[in-house]
Design a protein around this motif. Structure first.
Motif, PDB file in Angstrom:
ATOM      1  N   LEU A  40      13.370 -55.646   5.181  1.00  0.00           N
ATOM      2  CA  LEU A  40      13.040 -57.067   5.312  1.00  0.00           C
ATOM      3  C   LEU A  40      11.561 -57.326   5.596  1.00  0.00           C
ATOM      4  CD1 LEU A  40      16.171 -58.317   7.315  1.00  0.00           C
ATOM      5  CD2 LEU A  40      15.683 -58.682   4.902  1.00  0.00           C
ATOM      6  N   THR A  41      10.700 -56.638   4.869  1.00  0.00           N
ATOM      7  CA  THR A  41       9.256 -56.819   5.053  1.00  0.00           C
ATOM      8  C   THR A  41       8.606 -57.475   3.838  1.00  0.00           C
ATOM      9  OG1 THR A  41       8.942 -54.527   4.321  1.00  0.00           O
ATOM     10  CG2 THR A  41       8.975 -54.934   6.698  1.00  0.00           C
ATOM     11  N   GLY A  42       9.383 -58.215   3.059  1.00  0.00           N
ATOM     12  CA  GLY A  42       8.818 -58.893   1.892  1.00  0.00           C
ATOM     13  C   GLY A  42       7.764 -59.916   2.251  1.00  0.00           C
ATOM     14  N   TRP A  43       7.789 -60.420   3.470  1.00  0.00           N
ATOM     15  CA  TRP A  43       6.798 -61.418   3.917  1.00  0.00           C
ATOM     16  C   TRP A  43       5.396 -60.824   4.050  1.00  0.00           C
ATOM     17  CZ3 TRP A  43       4.426 -60.011   8.449  1.00  0.00           C
ATOM     18  CH2 TRP A  43       5.070 -59.022   9.185  1.00  0.00           C
ATOM     19  N   LEU A  44       5.313 -59.491   4.199  1.00  0.00           N
ATOM     20  CA  LEU A  44       4.021 -58.846   4.447  1.00  0.00           C
ATOM     21  C   LEU A  44       2.988 -59.171   3.376  1.00  0.00           C
ATOM     22  CD1 LEU A  44       4.607 -55.186   5.718  1.00  0.00           C
ATOM     23  CD2 LEU A  44       3.165 -56.933   6.769  1.00  0.00           C
TER      24      LEU A  44
END
Length: 424
Positions: A40-44
């Protein structure tokens, strides 16, 4: 080369430069972990990607809603509404917000029957659009609220309700996705690899913000600059990581509460977004700082006494914007019966800044560790920067605690118990 726009400083001897720099190597290791995990690090790197087609679609629908509606009702809870509301409150006028062309109202963040009743009475003579936001569609509060709003829209608009309901949900699965496909509602996608509390810069937050005629491109541009600046694994050059380390050191020293304080009432809802971000990301395995907030100078006359002289259990993070428009200047008065002419010619924001400085010095001298975060202006660009800053710092803070920043098992526990009781 990006110009650094956020300044991070600290007061009080509880923190030293050497203590912070001692974390340099572990930060590099955790930075690599954050960059290589698929959890769940797509926001990075989301702000750095090309979203031109998506932004055009959002802007087109937002313009349509402003033209065809008096009210946009946003149905959501937690990360599905806190971020958008934080941005709207921070960047729209204090009074007459609906006079910008449309009023944005929230529902599904509580289960108050009185709230629902009053909302339905309030909108009876207004033109309405609905944006329901949920990755699964199964969370009780927004699911119940959407049932009410869907029935209301169908009764009021008949077949045209299909056009006036917009769904933001998963691309492929979930109750809400299936319902939206069957009903023919227009849809925006919540990326699979971005969790709710990290999703404000996706369509989750961008559509309501665009409807309020806030520049979503500037918002993303600020976040993009933050993503570039804060990609540096060097602790001395990365303010998000520096802030995370400061928090961690203070936590290890026995401070159990972080108090986020700002000096503008329009940031109250931003505080709520921040509380969810850190509370839900860090509060696991009996670990984590308790995130709390105050708004100054109002709360200096309420909880300020405790901060200054009460139990030594908290440290303070002061958030300040150097410029907030429009400002207001104190005028000269020949009578000077209130003895305030010494302030004539100064603006309220200047006085607020001095209040911030005095507060920081007083609290630090009283033994309260103080972290200061300062940005040039309160606008879409700098708010986008700050949102990304806090998300990056939050992920690193959780890793320093050795907990997963991206799950929320405690939230799921309350949902299970509630469903058990309701089914009984």
């Amino acid at each position: 080369m990006c110009t650094k726009i956020l300044q991070t400083t600290h007061l009080n001897c509880s923190l030293t430069i050497q203590q912070i720099n001692d974390y340099s190597q572990i930060i590099k290791e955790l930075h690599n972990r954050l960059e290589t995990t698929n959890d769940l690090t797509g926001w990075l790197h989301y702000p750095e990607q090309n979203h031109e087609e998506l932004l055009f679609q959002i802007e087109q629908i937002a313009a349509e809603i402003r033209q065809e509606a008096d009210v946009l009702i946003v149905v959501g809870v937690g990360g599905s509404f806190l971020g958008a509301r934080a941005i709207l409150d921070a960047l729209t006028p204090y009074f007459g917000r609906q006079m910008q062309g449309i009023e944005v109202i929230y529902v599904g963040q509580n289960m108050s029957g009185a709230y629902i009743n009053q909302l339905l009475k309030y909108i009876v003579d207004k033109r309405v659009y609905v944006n329901v936001i949920s990755k699964s569609g199964g969370t009780m509060e927004p699911a119940l609220a959407f049932r009410v709003m869907r029935q209301y829209m169908e009764a009021k608009y008949g077949e045209d309700a299909q056009h006036r309901i917009i769904v933001t949900t998963d691309a492929e699965k979930g109750i809400l996705k299936a319902l939206a496909d069957k009903s023919g509602y227009r849809q925006f996608v919540i990326p699979d690899n971005i969790g709710g509390r990290f999703s404000v810069l996706t369509p989750v937050g961008l559509l309501p913000v665009a409807v309020a005629d806030i520049d979503i491109r500037a918002l993303l541009a600020g976040a993009k600059q933050a993503a570039v600046e804060l990609a540096n694994p060097n602790l001395e050059e990365n303010d998000a990581y520096k802030y995370a380390v400061m928090r961690h050191i203070l936590y290890k020293q026995g401070y159990s509460i972080e108090l986020l304080a700002s000096f503008e009432p329009s940031l109250n809802k931003f505080h709520e977004w921040w509380k969810q971000l850190f509370g839900e990301s860090e509060g696991k395995e009996k670990k984590g700082l308790y995130p709390s907030t105050v708004n100054f100078s109002t709360d200096l006359h309420a909880i300020g006494q405790f901060i200054q002289d009460g139990s030594p259990i908290l440290f303070e993070t002061l958030l300040h914007f150097k410029s907030i428009e429009p400002d207001f200047m104190v005028s000269f008065d020949n009578r000077d019966e209130d003895c305030l002419n010494y302030l004539a010619g100064r603006t309220f924001n200047e006085i607020n800044a001095i209040s911030k400085q005095g507060t920081a010095l007083a609290h630090a001298e009283g033994g309260v560790p103080v972290i200061q975060l300062e940005l040039p202006r309160l606008d879409a660009f700098h708010l986008g920067y700050l949102i990304y800053f806090f998300m990056k710092a939050c992920a690193m803070s959780a890793y320093l605690l050795d907990v997963n920043p991206f799950d929320q098992p405690g939230v799921e526990a309350y949902k299970r118990k509630m469903l058990e009781l309701l089914r009984e």
